[in-house]
Design a protein around this motif. Structure first.
Motif, short mmCIF file in Angstrom:
data_model
loop_
_atom_site.label_atom_id
_atom_site.label_comp_id
_atom_site.label_asym_id
_atom_site.label_seq_id
_atom_site.Cartn_x
_atom_site.Cartn_y
_atom_site.Cartn_z
N ILE A 323 -110.45 26.93 -6.21
CA ILE A 323 -110.77 28.30 -7.18
C ILE A 323 -110.67 27.82 -8.58
CG2 ILE A 323 -110.03 30.23 -7.80
CD1 ILE A 323 -109.23 30.90 -4.93
N GLU A 324 -109.47 26.83 -8.71
CA GLU A 324 -109.17 26.47 -10.21
C GLU A 324 -110.05 25.36 -10.69
OE1 GLU A 324 -104.67 27.39 -10.20
OE2 GLU A 324 -105.12 25.81 -11.56
N THR A 350 -107.75 27.54 -16.02
CA THR A 350 -109.29 28.12 -15.92
C THR A 350 -109.69 28.24 -14.50
OG1 THR A 350 -109.26 26.57 -18.08
CG2 THR A 350 -111.37 26.92 -16.74
N ILE A 351 -110.34 29.14 -14.37
CA ILE A 351 -110.84 29.05 -12.95
C ILE A 351 -112.44 29.19 -12.83
CG2 ILE A 351 -108.81 30.53 -12.03
CD1 ILE A 351 -110.45 32.90 -12.47
N ALA A 357 -119.23 28.79 -13.36
CA ALA A 357 -118.86 29.24 -14.73
C ALA A 357 -117.39 29.21 -14.65
CB ALA A 357 -119.58 30.88 -14.92
N ARG A 358 -116.92 29.02 -15.84
CA ARG A 358 -115.49 28.66 -16.01
C ARG A 358 -115.16 29.92 -16.95
NH1 ARG A 358 -116.63 23.85 -14.50
NH2 ARG A 358 -115.15 22.40 -14.38
N PHE A 359 -113.64 30.39 -16.38
CA PHE A 359 -113.14 31.47 -17.08
C PHE A 359 -111.68 30.99 -17.59
CE2 PHE A 359 -116.07 33.41 -14.23
CZ PHE A 359 -116.98 34.14 -15.06
N VAL A 379 -100.86 36.49 -10.57
CA VAL A 379 -101.70 37.50 -11.55
C VAL A 379 -102.44 36.58 -12.74
CG1 VAL A 379 -101.81 39.26 -12.76
CG2 VAL A 379 -100.01 39.24 -11.15
N TRP A 380 -103.75 36.59 -12.53
CA TRP A 380 -104.43 35.88 -13.37
C TRP A 380 -105.14 36.98 -14.30
CZ3 TRP A 380 -109.64 35.46 -15.08
CH2 TRP A 380 -109.95 34.22 -15.79
#
Lengths: 633, 128
Positions: A323-324, A350-351, A357-359, A379-380
Motif C-alpha cells: 500500500i505504501e 506516501t501511499i 497514483a501516489r498520495f 490514521v492516514w
C-alpha cells in the motif's frame, strides 16, 4: 471365644439355670457394649466389644466395679456415677444416660449407657445388665448438621441474590430471604402473601404453569424476565430456578439477580459501539487496524480501500508494503520500532492506489488491543488534498476581497466624480456667462480668460472620468452559476470569523436550487458580506446564532436568507442601510451593504432588509432570478 | 436670441444657478426647479421648451421624472445631465425618448448646441 465363670468367683449366677456359654455367645454377637454385674456391683461378664474397646484382658476386669474400669476411671465424677448406676440398677432402679468413655487408644467415645436388673421367674434380682452404644459418630453428625443448618440459614439470609421457594402448584411463595422482599420493595409479611403472578410482570399464568412443568420435568431453568416492584417500577432480572425436595415436598427454588444496570450498560455499550463504528465508517481519513505479524489490514473503513481503488477483499489481501510507496519518510520497520519504543508514531507517508497514483499524507499510529491481541491502529490523512484545498480557499478569499476592494474604490471614485463634477460644471457655466458680460456676445472664440477656464474645467472633468474608468473597468461576465457552492464557499471563508466572535452559524442549503446567471466570486462576496454582518450582529446576543438558508423562492427565483439573533437595526440606521458610508458598526466603512446591493442588482436580483420583530429575527433576503432548466448546462 | 423656454431641474444650487445665468444670458426663458416633484407640479402637457434634467434628485431619479412626464403625454425634449455615467440609466433614458444623456462637466457651448438641436428635432434620441 473364652468363657466365664472365672475361677473363684461366686454369686447368684451359679444358681442360674442358664447355659453361660450361650449367654456369652449372645453377648459377644452384639455390636454394642454389654456387661453383667452381680448384685454387689462387680463385673461378672463382659462381651468381646467391651473388652476390645477397653483394651484389657478379661482377667483384669472381672470383679471390679464399673467406676474402676479404665473406660471411666479417667474422670472421678463419671466413675462414681457409673458405679452408682450399677448399684441403683441392682436395687431395681433402671437408668439410661449419655456419658463419655476412654478407649485403650486414648480416644473419647460418646456412649449411650443403660442399666437394667435381670430377674428370675419369681422376680428376684439376678444380675445387672449394663449395655452401651457408641454414639460418637451420631453426635458428630448431629453437630455437623446443626452447623450446616446455621450456615445455610446465614447463607440464605445474607445472600446478595434474592432467593425464594415457590409452591409448584399454587405458585405461592413458601420461603424467601430478606433480599427477595427488599428488592421488590415489600415487607416480609406482604411478600409472604405473593405468588409468581404478582412478581413477574410479563408472564401469563399459563406461561408460568408451562415453565413450572418444565422445571419439574427437566430439573432447572434459567431465563430473563421483568419483575414488577411494589411501587410499579419494572426491573430486568435473570432468574435461575431448580426443583428441590424439602420435607418430602417438591418446591421450586428461584434465585434472581437484578440485571437492569447490566442491560442498560450493555445497551450503552451497543450505542457507543454503533457510534464509533459510524465514526469509523464515515471518517474521510483512511483508518486501518493492522495485524502486527502479517502487516495486513484486518479492519478498515470504506474510504481506506475505495480511495485507493481496491475492493474490500483485494485490500484485505495487501500488506502495508504494497500500500505504501517506498518514498515514505520513515520505513515501515523503523516505524514499528518507534511504535514499540514510544507507544505511538506520526510521520509523512506516501501511499499508492491500485493504478499507481501516489498520495502524500501524514500517518499517525498507535497500538490497540483487538480480540486480546496487540494490533496497530493507523490514521492516514490526505495532506495533498488539504493543501490544495487550503490553497484554493486562500486564492478564492483573495479574489473575493478583490471584488470588495474594487467595488469600494469604484463607489468612492463615483462619489468623488459626482461631487467634483458639479462645481466644475458650475465654474464652466459661470465663466461662460462672465465671458458674455465681458462683451463676447456670440461666444465664438471668446475671452482668452474664459477659454482658459473652459479648457481647464474640461481637462479636470476628463481626468476624473479617466481615473474612474481605471477603477470601475471590470466586466460582468455572467455564466451559469450554482449557488450551493457559492454559499458553501462563503461559509468556509466566514468560519474563522464566526468562531472568533463565538457565533454558531447554521446552514440549510438546498443543493437542488436552480442555477443563476452570475459571477461566482461576486456573489460569494455578497454572501460573505451578509454573513459577516450577521455574525457581528449576533455576537454578544443571548443566543449568538446565525442561520443561512438557500432555497427556491417563487418558481423562477432563488433566495438566500441570512438571519441573525442580534438586536436588529435602529430606526435611523434602518432607512440608510444601503447608503454609502453608513454603518451601525463601530469602525465600519458602510460600504458592504451598498456594494452587495450593487452586485445583486447587476445580477438582476434584489436585496431586502427585514428588521427584527416579535415574529422573526433580523433577516436579509437576497433574491436572484433562476436560469430556466434548458439554460442551465 | 432664443426666447424659448428652458426648464432646469437640479438639486445642486451652484449648478442650477450657473445654468440659469448662462442660458438666460443667451436668451432662454429659464424656469428652475430643485426637485422632480416641483417640476412635475408646475409643468403642463401642452407646455413647450426643453428640459435639462439632473439624474440624481433628492426625491428620486431623473429617469422617474422622465417616465412620469411621458406618462402624462408630454413630448418635451429632455436632456439628462449627470454627475457620473450610468450605463443602465442611459439605456432607460434612451428608451424613454431622452434627446441626450450628458455627463458633467460639459462645455457650455456644447450644452447650448444640444439644447438648440433638441428644440429643432424634438424626440430624437442621441447617445452619450
Amino acid at each position: 471365644m473364652t468363657f466365664l465363670p472365672v475361677e473363684g468367683s461366686t454369686g447368684p449366677i451359679f444358681d442360674l439355670k442358664l447355659d453361660l456359654r450361650e449367654v456369652q455367645r449372645v453377648l459377644d454377637a452384639l455390636l454394642s457394649f454389654a456387661a453383667l454385674f452381680d448384685l454387689d456391683g462387680r463385673l461378672w461378664l463382659a462381651n468381646e466389644a467391651t473388652l476390645r474397646v477397653g483394651g484389657f484382658g478379661r482377667d483384669q476386669l472381672l470383679g471390679r466395679r464399673l467406676g474402676e474400669a479404665p473406660w471411666f476411671s479417667h474422670d472421678p465424677s463419671i466413675a462414681m456415677r457409673m458405679t452408682e448406676a450399677v448399684a441403683a440398677a441392682a436395687r431395681g432402679e433402671s437408668s439410661r444416660f449419655e456419658t463419655r468413655a476412654l478407649t485403650a487408644q486414648g480416644e473419647y467415645l460418646d456412649v449411650d449407657v443403660a442399666f437394667e436388673l435381670l430377674r428370675d421367674d419369681q422376680g428376684n434380682g439376678l444380675a445387672v445388665l449394663a449395655s452401651a452404644t457408641d454414639i460418637t459418630d451420631l453426635r458428630r453428625k448431629a453437630a455437623l448438621l446443626a452447623e450446616s443448618e446455621t450456615l445455610f440459614r446465614a447463607l440464605f439470609e445474607q445472600a446478595s441474590d434474592a432467593i425464594c421457594l415457590f409452591d409448584p402448584v399454587s405458585h405461592q411463595v413458601v420461603l424467601f430471604n430478606s433480599k427477595a422482599a427488599d428488592v421488590l420493595g415489600y415487607t416480609h409479611e406482604e411478600f409472604a402473601r405473593l405468588g409468581i403472578g404478582d412478581i413477574d410482570a410479563i408472564e401469563s399464568r399459563t406461561e408460568t404453569r408451562l415453565r413450572v412443568d418444565r422445571i419439574q420435568r427437566v430439573g432447572f431453568s434459567t431465563f430473563e424476565t421483568i419483575h414488577r416492584r411494589k411501587d410499579g417500577t419494572l426491573r430486568d432480572v435473570e432468574v435461575r430456578t431448580s426443583l428441590v425436595v424439602a420435607g418430602g415436598r417438591e418446591l421450586i427454588l428461584a434465585v434472581w439477580v437484578d440485571i437492569s444496570e447490566r442491560l442498560a450498560a450493555a445497551r450503552r455499550l451497543e450505542e457507543s459501539e454503533a457510534l464509533f463504528r459510524g465514526l469509523f465508517e464515515q471518517s474521510s481519513d483512511l483508518l486501518c487496524v493492522w495485524d502486527p505479524a502479517t502487516l495486513r489490514p484486518v479492519l478498515f473503513n470504506r474510504v481506506a480501500h475505495e480511495s485507493l481503488g481496491y475492493n474490500e477483499a483485494e485490500f484485505r489481501a495487501l500488506t502495508a508494503y504494497e500500500i505504501e510507496a517506498p518514498e515514505s519518510s520513515v520505513t515501515i520497520p523503523a516505524r514499528i520500532e518507534r511504535l514499540r519504543s514510544e507507544g505511538r508514531v506520526a510521520c509523512n507517508v506516501t501511499i499508492r492506489s491500485k493504478l499507481g497514483a501516489r498520495f502524500h499524507g501524514e500517518v499517525r499510529a498507535w497500538p490497540i488491543m483487538l480480540e486480546g491481541r496487540e494490533h496497530y491502529f493507523s490514521v492516514w490523512v490526505d495532506r495533498s488534498a488539504r493543501v490544495e484545498e487550503e490553497r484554493f480557499r486562500l486564492q478564492r478569499t483573495r479574489e473575493v476581497e478583490l471584488v470588495l476592494r474594487r467595488a469600494c474604490l469604484g463607489e468612492m471614485a463615483a462619489m468623488v466624480a459626482h461631487e467634483l463634477n458639479q462645481p466644475l460644471q458650475a465654474i464652466a457655466l459661470e465663466a461662460e456667462a462672465l465671458g458674455y458680460e465681458l462683451g463676447d456676445l456670440d461666444g465664438e472664440g471668446g475671452h482668452p480668460g474664459v477659454q482658459a477656464i473652459r479648457a481647464a474645467v474640461l481637462r479636470a472633468g476628463d481626468l476624473i472620468r479617466r481615473i474612474r474608468g481605471l477603477v470601475v473597468a471590470h466586466t460582468h461576465d455572467a455564466v451559469s452559476t450554482g449557488l450551493f457552492c457559492v454559499v458553501r464557499n462563503a461559509l468556509a471563508m466566514n468560519e474563522v470569523f464566526a468562531r472568533q466572535h463565538g457565533v454558531c452559524v447554521e446552514a440549510e442549503l438546498d443543493p437542488q436550487v436552480p442555477r443563476v446567471a452570475g459571477v461566482a466570486v461576486e456573489l460569494e462576496q455578497v454572501c460573505l458580506n451578509l454573513l459577516n454582518n450577521a455574525v457581528e450582529a449576533a455576537a454578544g446576543s443571548t443566543d449568538a446564532r446565525c442561520r443561512v438558508i438557500l432555497r427556491r423562492g417563487s418558481p423562477d427565483k432563488v433566495e438566500i436568507v441570512f438571519e441573525d439573533s442580534g438586536p436588529g437595526a435602529s430606526p435611523e440606521i434602518e432607512t440608510q442601510l444601503f447608503e454609502p458610508f453608513v454603518s451601525a458598526k463601530p469602525g465600519g466603512m458602510g460600504m458592504g451593504l451598498r456594494i452587495s446591493r450593487q452586485i445583486v442588482t447587476m445580477h438582476g436580483g434584489t436585496i431586502e432588509f427585514q428588521n427584527r420583530s416579535a415574529e422573526q429575527p433580523t433577516t436579509v433576503v437576497v433574491t436572484l432570478p433562476a436560469l430556466a432548466e434548458e439554460e442551465a448546462p | 436670441m432664443d426666447r424659448r423656454r428652458l426648464y432646469l431641474v437640479d438639486d445642486d444650487e451652484q449648478v442650477r444657478r450657473a445654468l440659469g445665468r448662462f442660458f438666460s444670458r443667451v436668451g432662454f426663458e429659464v424656469r428652475a426647479f430643485d426637485s422632480g416633484a416641483g417640476f412635475l407640479a408646475a409643468i403642463d402637457a401642452l407646455d413647450q421648451g426643453c428640459v435639462l434634467l439632473d439624474l440624481n434628485l433628492p426625491d428620486g431619479s431623473g429617469i422617474e421624472v422622465l417616465r412620469e412626464l411621458r406618462a402624462r403625454g408630454s413630448d418635451l425634449p429632455v436632456i439628462l445631465l449627470t454627475g457620473y455615467g450610468d450605463q443602465a440609466a442611459l439605456e432607460e433614458a434612451r428608451a424613454l425618448g431622452a434627446c441626450q444623456f450628458l455627463e458633467k462637466p460639459q462645455d457650455p457651448q456644447h450644452l447650448l448646441e444640444c439644447v438648440r438641436t433638441s428644440l429643432l428635432m424634438p424626440g430624437e434620441a442621441i447617445g452619450l
